[in-house]
Design a protein around this motif. Structure first.
Motif, PDB file in Angstrom:
ATOM      1  N   SER A  37      33.023 -26.069   5.761  1.00 39.68           N
ATOM      2  CA  SER A  37      33.080 -25.768   4.325  1.00 39.68           C
ATOM      3  C   SER A  37      33.821 -24.465   4.044  1.00 39.68           C
ATOM      4  N   ALA A  38      33.560 -23.443   4.858  1.00 38.33           N
ATOM      5  CA  ALA A  38      34.235 -22.160   4.657  1.00 38.33           C
ATOM      6  C   ALA A  38      35.742 -22.317   4.845  1.00 38.33           C
ATOM      7  N   ALA A  39      36.157 -22.985   5.904  1.00 38.61           N
ATOM      8  CA  ALA A  39      37.583 -23.163   6.177  1.00 38.61           C
ATOM      9  C   ALA A  39      38.265 -23.991   5.089  1.00 38.61           C
ATOM     10  N   GLY A  40      37.535 -24.925   4.494  1.00 39.68           N
ATOM     11  CA  GLY A  40      38.097 -25.787   3.453  1.00 39.68           C
ATOM     12  C   GLY A  40      38.447 -25.066   2.171  1.00 39.68           C
ATOM     13  N   LEU A  41      38.049 -23.813   2.039  1.00 36.92           N
ATOM     14  CA  LEU A  41      38.396 -23.030   0.847  1.00 36.92           C
ATOM     15  C   LEU A  41      39.848 -22.550   0.896  1.00 36.92           C
ATOM     16  N   TRP A  42      40.452 -22.557   2.095  1.00 35.47           N
ATOM     17  CA  TRP A  42      41.816 -22.076   2.294  1.00 35.47           C
ATOM     18  C   TRP A  42      42.804 -23.229   2.334  1.00 35.47           C
ATOM     19  N   THR A  43      44.068 -22.927   2.055  1.00 36.86           N
ATOM     20  CA  THR A  43      45.132 -23.891   2.306  1.00 36.86           C
ATOM     21  C   THR A  43      45.278 -24.033   3.822  1.00 36.86           C
ATOM     22  N   HIS A  44      45.943 -25.094   4.250  1.00 31.73           N
ATOM     23  CA  HIS A  44      46.117 -25.311   5.690  1.00 31.73           C
ATOM     24  C   HIS A  44      46.788 -24.124   6.366  1.00 31.73           C
ATOM     25  N   ASP A  45      47.735 -23.491   5.673  1.00 33.10           N
ATOM     26  CA  ASP A  45      48.464 -22.361   6.257  1.00 33.10           C
ATOM     27  C   ASP A  45      48.033 -21.018   5.658  1.00 33.10           C
ATOM     28  N   GLY A  46      46.857 -20.990   5.040  1.00 34.49           N
ATOM     29  CA  GLY A  46      46.379 -19.767   4.396  1.00 34.49           C
ATOM     30  C   GLY A  46      46.125 -18.652   5.399  1.00 34.49           C
ATOM     31  N   ARG A  47      45.863 -17.469   4.842  1.00 35.84           N
ATOM     32  CA  ARG A  47      45.683 -16.292   5.682  1.00 35.84           C
ATOM     33  C   ARG A  47      44.482 -15.509   5.189  1.00 35.84           C
ATOM     34  N   TYR A  48      43.717 -14.945   6.119  1.00 36.57           N
ATOM     35  CA  TYR A  48      42.577 -14.090   5.791  1.00 36.57           C
ATOM     36  C   TYR A  48      42.726 -12.825   6.621  1.00 36.57           C
ATOM     37  N   ASP A  49      42.888 -11.699   5.946  1.00 36.55           N
ATOM     38  CA  ASP A  49      43.118 -10.400   6.566  1.00 36.55           C
ATOM     39  C   ASP A  49      41.925  -9.506   6.258  1.00 36.55           C
ATOM     40  N   VAL A  50      41.134  -9.214   7.291  1.00 36.68           N
ATOM     41  CA  VAL A  50      39.974  -8.331   7.149  1.00 36.68           C
ATOM     42  C   VAL A  50      40.222  -7.117   8.031  1.00 36.68           C
TER      43      VAL A  50
END
Length: 172
Positions: A37-50
Motif C-alpha cells: 500500500s505504501a509503495a502504491g502511493l508513488w508512480t512506478h518511477d517515483g522518488r523518495y529522498d529522506v
C-alpha cells in the motif's frame, strides 16, 4: 460561462481532497507495515529522498517498508503522522507540503505510572510533487528533511506553500 467556472472550482477541490487523502494514507500504510500500500502511493518511477537517502520507484519504497529495521519499528509501536497538507493543483500536476511527526513507543517505567508512553522521534518538512496518472494522483517525488534548523527544510516548506518545485540542495 459560470457553470464552467463552478466545474473547474469543483474539480480543483476534488483534486486537493484526493491529494490530501493520498498523503494522509502514508502513515497508516507504513505503521501497518503494509509495503504494498505504501509503495502504491508513488508512480512506478517515483522518488523518495529522506535526508539524502534515495529510494527509487515503488520498489524502493516497498523495500524500505518491508525491511527488517522498519518492521521492528512497527512491532515496537510507532506512529507516522503527516499533518494537514497545503496543496496547489495545476492541471494534472500538483505540489503539496506538510510537516510530519514520527512517534515511537517507550514502555512504562517502574518509577512512573507503568503505562507506555510515546515520544517524538522526528519532526520533518515534506515536499511532494504529484502527477495524475490514469485518473489517479500519485507521488512523483517526496523530499523530506528534519526540522532541526536545516536551511533546506525551511526552503521545502516555503516552496511548497508557494506551489513551487522542491529546491535542490546538492545532496539528492
Amino acid at each position: 460561462m459560470a457553470d464552467l467556472d463552478i466545474l473547474a472550482r469543483l474539480q480543483r477541490l476534488e483534486d486537493q481532497q484526493d491529494i490530501a487523502t493520498l498523503i494522509a494514507s502514508y502513515g497508516p500504510a507504513v505503521d501497518a507495515g503494509d509495503a504494498h500500500s505504501a509503495a502504491g502511493l508513488w508512480t512506478h518511477d517515483g522518488r523518495y529522498d529522506v535526508e539524502g537517502w534515495q529510494m527509487s520507484g515503488r520498489q524502493g519504497v516497498y523495500d524500505m517498508v518491508a525491511s527488517d529495521s522498519h518492521q521492528e519499528l512497527v512491532a515496537k509501536g510507532c506512529c507516522h503522522f503527516l499533518g494537514p497538507a497545503v496543496v496547489t493543483v495545476d492541471g494534472d500536476r500538483a505540489v503539496a507540503v506538510c510537516e510530519s511527526l514520527v512517534l515511537v513507543r517507550r514502555q512504562g517505567h517502574e518509577d512512573l505510572d507503568h503505562t507506555d508512553q510515546y515520544c517524538v522521534w522526528r519532526a520533518t518538512a515534506n515536499h511532494f510533487a504529484l502527477d495524475r496518472v490514469d485518473g489517479r494522483w500519485q507521488i512523483t517525488t517526496r523530499v523530506s528533511r528534519v526540522l532541526d534548523g536545516d536551511r533546506l527544510a525551511h526552503a521545502l516548506l516555503g516552496a511548497g506553500l508557494a506551489g513551487d518545485p522542491a529546491p535542490l540542495d546538492g545532496r539528492g
